[in-house]
Write a protein that holds these residues in place. Structure first.
Motif, PDB file in Angstrom:
ATOM      1  N   THR A  87       0.907  -1.233  -0.091  1.00 48.29           N
ATOM      2  CA  THR A  87      -0.109  -0.031   0.074  1.00 48.29           C
ATOM      3  C   THR A  87       0.776   1.164  -0.085  1.00 48.29           C
ATOM      4  O   THR A  87       0.816   2.021   0.821  1.00 48.29           O
ATOM      5  CB  THR A  87      -0.604  -0.176   1.112  1.00 48.29           C
ATOM      6  OG1 THR A  87      -0.190  -0.091   2.392  1.00 48.29           O
ATOM      7  CG2 THR A  87      -1.933  -1.119   1.282  1.00 48.29           C
ATOM      8  N   VAL A  88       1.609   1.467  -0.922  1.00 48.70           N
ATOM      9  CA  VAL A  88       2.581   2.575  -1.045  1.00 48.70           C
ATOM     10  C   VAL A  88       1.704   3.679  -1.650  1.00 48.70           C
ATOM     11  O   VAL A  88       1.048   3.449  -2.631  1.00 48.70           O
ATOM     12  CB  VAL A  88       3.923   2.436  -1.891  1.00 48.70           C
ATOM     13  CG1 VAL A  88       4.786   3.643  -2.078  1.00 48.70           C
ATOM     14  CG2 VAL A  88       4.668   1.093  -1.484  1.00 48.70           C
ATOM     15  N   TYR A  89       1.454   4.723  -0.924  1.00 50.47           N
ATOM     16  CA  TYR A  89       0.769   5.809  -1.243  1.00 50.47           C
ATOM     17  C   TYR A  89       1.228   6.255  -2.483  1.00 50.47           C
ATOM     18  O   TYR A  89       2.416   6.655  -2.757  1.00 50.47           O
ATOM     19  CB  TYR A  89       0.612   6.803  -0.133  1.00 50.47           C
ATOM     20  CG  TYR A  89      -0.156   7.984  -0.424  1.00 50.47           C
ATOM     21  CD1 TYR A  89      -1.402   7.649   0.053  1.00 50.47           C
ATOM     22  CD2 TYR A  89       0.221   9.111  -1.075  1.00 50.47           C
ATOM     23  CE1 TYR A  89      -2.504   8.734   0.037  1.00 50.47           C
ATOM     24  CE2 TYR A  89      -0.951  10.181  -0.981  1.00 50.47           C
ATOM     25  CZ  TYR A  89      -1.945   9.900  -0.776  1.00 50.47           C
ATOM     26  OH  TYR A  89      -3.172  10.844  -0.802  1.00 50.47           O
ATOM     27  N   PRO A  90       0.198   6.575  -3.621  1.00 49.07           N
ATOM     28  CA  PRO A  90      -1.157   6.509  -3.578  1.00 49.07           C
ATOM     29  C   PRO A  90      -1.619   5.319  -4.279  1.00 49.07           C
ATOM     30  O   PRO A  90      -2.685   5.103  -4.648  1.00 49.07           O
ATOM     31  CB  PRO A  90      -1.867   7.691  -4.260  1.00 49.07           C
ATOM     32  CG  PRO A  90      -0.674   7.983  -5.316  1.00 49.07           C
ATOM     33  CD  PRO A  90       0.761   7.177  -4.676  1.00 49.07           C
ATOM     34  N   TYR A  91      -0.906   4.194  -4.106  1.00 49.37           N
ATOM     35  CA  TYR A  91      -1.158   2.940  -4.800  1.00 49.37           C
ATOM     36  C   TYR A  91      -1.607   1.772  -3.883  1.00 49.37           C
ATOM     37  O   TYR A  91      -1.148   1.669  -2.847  1.00 49.37           O
ATOM     38  CB  TYR A  91       0.051   2.325  -5.638  1.00 49.37           C
ATOM     39  CG  TYR A  91       0.462   3.209  -6.778  1.00 49.37           C
ATOM     40  CD1 TYR A  91      -0.056   3.469  -7.783  1.00 49.37           C
ATOM     41  CD2 TYR A  91       1.803   3.857  -6.709  1.00 49.37           C
ATOM     42  CE1 TYR A  91       0.319   4.322  -8.973  1.00 49.37           C
ATOM     43  CE2 TYR A  91       1.992   4.798  -7.714  1.00 49.37           C
ATOM     44  CZ  TYR A  91       1.574   4.840  -8.629  1.00 49.37           C
ATOM     45  OH  TYR A  91       2.143   5.612  -9.850  1.00 49.37           O
ATOM     46  N   SER A  92      -2.533   0.786  -4.367  1.00 53.09           N
ATOM     47  CA  SER A  92      -2.819  -0.387  -3.521  1.00 53.09           C
ATOM     48  C   SER A  92      -2.778  -1.542  -4.418  1.00 53.09           C
ATOM     49  O   SER A  92      -3.014  -1.675  -5.421  1.00 53.09           O
ATOM     50  CB  SER A  92      -4.439  -0.254  -2.970  1.00 53.09           C
ATOM     51  OG  SER A  92      -4.734  -1.211  -2.416  1.00 53.09           O
ATOM     52  N   ALA A  93      -2.087  -2.456  -3.853  1.00 56.43           N
ATOM     53  CA  ALA A  93      -2.069  -3.950  -4.460  1.00 56.43           C
ATOM     54  C   ALA A  93      -3.193  -4.829  -4.151  1.00 56.43           C
ATOM     55  O   ALA A  93      -2.869  -6.090  -4.285  1.00 56.43           O
ATOM     56  CB  ALA A  93      -0.570  -4.491  -4.308  1.00 56.43           C
TER      57      ALA A  93
END
Lengths: 313, 114
Positions: free
Chosen positions: A57-63
């Motif tokens: 969950t590295v901002y602003p991505y979500s796996a």
């Protein structure tokens, strides 16, 4: 294995997507991907702080393709029980009709050490959830510090092997047995030696009503100092050397799920890992410590066999 | 909620879009490239099961179709678990001149599935 068709699974979308920022060859995404592969009901994931949480969950991505809640180190158990309790109430009131499953994912730091009391509370209250612990035997996110899951003689940054100590002096604690002592419906221990074992155990844990716990040993290539490509080989050695017994506890009954046909000495498992290299230095071999480790493994294995005797799967 | 175009569009404290990590090209980390030999591959799916990055592509009928170079980090787990030796690892540098000939940036891979 009955009920699981691999070809059909390839057409199913995994709750965990590609593009997560875990290290190449890390065992944690493999364990979670394999585990959630065959779960048919929609799942909600609660992630304790750790490598897996920060890297997916590295901002602003979500796996994640499924709802995901990040929670602090110490309260994944409390968080997942709250979500499960909310679902129970909303279902009773008719506001939610779906059969939703809840799973918490934590590393060994967040499970063995910091999150243990909230996990224990959630297990005792009997919420319907599954706790998946990906156990890489230390605090990897912050730089390979020792945890209570780190085995004896492993060199970690806070228990470095040198002229004073030969790595960690204490043994790892047996969390699977601590969780089993809560007398919950399903507890399992496994590693990445056999994908079908991971798939089956997590599926069973998620489908079991009430609390369930799965402890999966995963290699961290940076801490264990192994070639990332050897992930499966090292896990196989962990299982074959009986260092990491593969078993489950179903309604309080211990069942051995993998009995190595050709058990290998503990030495074989230690030798492939750089974190034990100080035990094998030419001319300064610590055979006493290796023998001590082997004696511990043999004793634990005997204890487990006694618990398993009398029950069949 | 519509997909955010820039970071200012993302509401504070949340990640607005699920599965957005699929936009992240983790393949740029790779130093060793796995090459699949389709003639040797028996589609046992061992690599598909074991890939930490879900980079083994399948064709919808359970057959291995290729390796997704957009996501593959080059850990080499697939090479080691393959029972028939259908996957081999090659240094990424070996492919740079080939990429340049096609007018590509050697660090990037245009045709992601090979």
């Amino acid at each position: 294995m009955a009920g699981i068709n691999l070809k059909e699974l390839t057409n199913r979308q995994s709750p965990l997507t590609e593009g997560h920022r875990m290290c190449p060859g890390c065992g944690a995404p493999t364990a979670v991907r394999q585990g959630l592969m065959a779960v048919e009901d929609p799942v909600v994931i609660v992630g304790a702080t750790g490598c897996f949480e920060v890297s997916t969950t590295v901002y602003p991505y979500s796996a994640w393709r499924v709802p995901y809640m990040h929670i602090a180190f110490e309260n994944a158990g409390a968080g997942v029980s709250g979500v499960a309790a909310a679902h129970k109430v909303l279902s009773r009131k008719g506001a939610v009709k779906d059969n939703i499953k809840f799973a918490a994912v934590g590393g060994d730091g967040g499970t063995y050490d910091i999150g243990l009391q909230s996990l224990s509370g959630a297990l005792e209250r009997g919420h319907d959830f599954t706790y998946i612990c990906y156990n890489n035997q230390g605090y990897m996110n912050t730089g390979a510090q020792r945890s209570s899951a780190t085995p004896a003689n492993a060199s970690a940054t806070t228990s470095p092997a040198g002229s004073v100590i030969p790595g960690k002096l204490e043994r790892a604690k047996d969390l699977t047995e601590i969780v089993a002592a809560h007398d919950i419906p399903y507890v399992a221990q496994t590693t990445l030696h056999d994908p079908m074992d991971v798939i089956r155990k997590v599926k069973r844990a998620v489908e079991t009503p009430g609390p369930a716990f799965v402890n999966i040993l995963v290699p961290c290539p940076l801490f264990w100092k192994i070639d990332p490509a050897n992930q499966v080989k090292v896990c196989k050695l962990a299982a074959d050397s009986r260092f990491w017994p593969i078993y489950e506890v179903i309604d309080g009954r211990h069942v051995l799920s993998y009995d190595p046909k050709d058990p290998v000495p503990l030495k074989d498992f230690l030798m492939v890992q750089g974190r034990y290299s100080h035990l094998f230095k030419k001319g300064k071999e610590r055979t006493d410590l290796i023998e001590q480790g082997q004696a511990d493994v043999d004793r634990e294995w005997e204890k487990l066999l006694k618990k398993c005797s009398g029950w069949t799967g | 909620m519509s997909k955010p175009k820039c970071w200012q569009d993302v509401p504070p404290g949340t990640i607005a879009w699920g599965a957005s990590a699929r936009d992240v090209e983790t393949g740029l980390w790779r130093s060793m490239r796995p090459i699949l030999d389709r003639n040797k591959c028996i589609s046992c799916l061992k690599c598909w099961l074991q890939c930490p990055d879900a980079s083994i592509e399948t064709d919808g009928e359970g057959k291995v179709n290729g390796i997704n170079m957009f996501f593959c980090k080059g850990c080499g787990v697939c090479d080691k678990v393959c029972p028939v030796g259908a996957i081999s690892m090659h240094p990424e540098a070996d492919f740079s001149s080939e990429c340049r000939k096609r007018g590509e940036d050697p660090g990037r891979v245009a045709d992601h599935v090979r």
